[in-house]
Design a protein around this motif. Structure first.
Motif, PDB file in Angstrom:
ATOM      1  N   ILE A  87      47.026-102.730 -66.400  1.00  0.00           N
ATOM      2  CA  ILE A  87      46.343-103.369 -65.264  1.00  0.00           C
ATOM      3  C   ILE A  87      47.026-103.005 -63.946  1.00  0.00           C
ATOM      4  O   ILE A  87      46.361-102.638 -62.958  1.00  0.00           O
ATOM      5  N   ASP A  88      48.345-103.079 -63.912  1.00  0.00           N
ATOM      6  CA  ASP A  88      49.095-102.749 -62.685  1.00  0.00           C
ATOM      7  C   ASP A  88      48.862-101.295 -62.275  1.00  0.00           C
ATOM      8  O   ASP A  88      48.594-101.008 -61.099  1.00  0.00           O
TER       9      ASP A  88
ATOM     10  N   GLU B 215      56.482 -98.273 -61.352  1.00  0.00           N
ATOM     11  CA  GLU B 215      55.772 -98.124 -62.624  1.00  0.00           C
ATOM     12  C   GLU B 215      56.217 -96.855 -63.360  1.00  0.00           C
ATOM     13  O   GLU B 215      56.363 -96.870 -64.587  1.00  0.00           O
TER      14      GLU B 215
ATOM     15  N   SER C 237      45.208-100.664 -61.105  1.00  0.00           N
ATOM     16  CA  SER C 237      44.986-101.278 -59.794  1.00  0.00           C
ATOM     17  C   SER C 237      45.605-100.437 -58.670  1.00  0.00           C
ATOM     18  O   SER C 237      44.963-100.199 -57.638  1.00  0.00           O
TER      19      SER C 237
ATOM     20  N   THR D  81      51.406-102.152 -73.413  1.00  0.00           N
ATOM     21  CA  THR D  81      51.398-103.466 -72.761  1.00  0.00           C
ATOM     22  C   THR D  81      50.195-103.562 -71.832  1.00  0.00           C
ATOM     23  O   THR D  81      50.026-102.727 -70.933  1.00  0.00           O
ATOM     24  N   PHE D  82      49.364-104.563 -72.046  1.00  0.00           N
ATOM     25  CA  PHE D  82      48.118-104.717 -71.291  1.00  0.00           C
ATOM     26  C   PHE D  82      48.364-104.828 -69.793  1.00  0.00           C
ATOM     27  O   PHE D  82      47.673-104.192 -68.982  1.00  0.00           O
ATOM     28  N   TRP D  83      49.371-105.627 -69.395  1.00  0.00           N
ATOM     29  CA  TRP D  83      49.598-105.862 -67.972  1.00  0.00           C
ATOM     30  C   TRP D  83      50.128-104.626 -67.257  1.00  0.00           C
ATOM     31  O   TRP D  83      49.883-104.438 -66.062  1.00  0.00           O
ATOM     32  N   ASN D  84      50.839-103.770 -67.967  1.00  0.00           N
ATOM     33  CA  ASN D  84      51.267-102.500 -67.365  1.00  0.00           C
ATOM     34  C   ASN D  84      50.056-101.638 -67.017  1.00  0.00           C
ATOM     35  O   ASN D  84      50.010-101.002 -65.949  1.00  0.00           O
TER      36      ASN D  84
END
Length: 208
Positions: free
Chosen positions: A187-188, A168, A191, A182-185
């Motif tokens: 989230i990753d 990351e 988490s 970016t939303f998914w970045n």
């Protein structure tokens, strides 16, 4: 009387000779038919082979795109291709060939260094968070098997979390501010950080 017998004998010989000739001609016709049949089979075989060869034509195309690896323009082109919203671009044959080539070149590296570590981390964390923690909670001995297993899982998971955070961070360095859009970045990253806190908290409770 003798004349009649002579005539009869002559007629019989002629009939026998005609029958013999007929048999010979019949055999010749049969042989000729066999030869013609073999020739016909050969001709049909040649036609099938010619037809088959006509259906297995190959078309060879050569595309020179070594500039993708040696030139900054190639890097810019791939970035633009990765972020384009125009799906029609991917219907172009040259673009498809470039994508297939790059996928065949990088797919093993992606599977080995990104997909496999993440799947291992995901499966181990589920086992740790459910089965191992439940068994450890009912185990009275702090040095029991499940406590030691829990310690092993925590150490391995911390290494995997650190590895995924490293990936990351590499993305942050490359994309800079765009990474956080970016939303998914997000989230990753969230988490991984939360899981790291859980693992460190559990590690601090263990009697080492």
């Amino acid at each position: 009387m003798k004349l009649d017998m002579a005539i009869s004998t002559a007629q019989a010989k002629i009939s026998a000779a005609e029958l013999k000739e007929q048999e010979i001609s019949k055999k010749k016709r049969e042989e000729a038919l066999k030869i013609e049949q073999k020739q016909l089979e050969k001709d049909l075989k040649k036609q099938r082979e010619a037809k088959t060869k006509g259906l297995t034509r190959y078309e060879i195309q050569a595309i020179e795109f070594d500039w993708l690896f040696d030139d900054d323009n190639g890097k810019k082109f791939l970035i633009a291709l990765a972020h384009t919203d125009d799906i029609e671009v991917f219907s172009v044959k040259i673009i498809q060939h470039i994508i297939f080539f790059l996928w065949s070149y990088y797919k093993m590296a992606i599977a080995l260094w990104i997909m496999f570590p993440f799947i291992l981390y995901f499966i181990m964390f589920i086992i740790y968070a459910t089965f191992i923690n439940n068994r450890k909670a009912v185990e009275s001995d702090s040095n029991g098997n499940y406590h030691r297993t829990d310690l092993a899982f925590v150490i391995i998971l911390l290494v995997l979390v650190a590895y995924n955070i490293y990936i990351e961070v590499r993305q942050m360095i490359y994309y800079k501010v765009k990474y956080f859009t970016t939303f998914w970045n997000l989230i990753d990253l969230t988490s991984l950080i939360m899981n790291a806190f859980v693992l460190i908290a559990d590690l601090s409770k263990l009697n080492l």
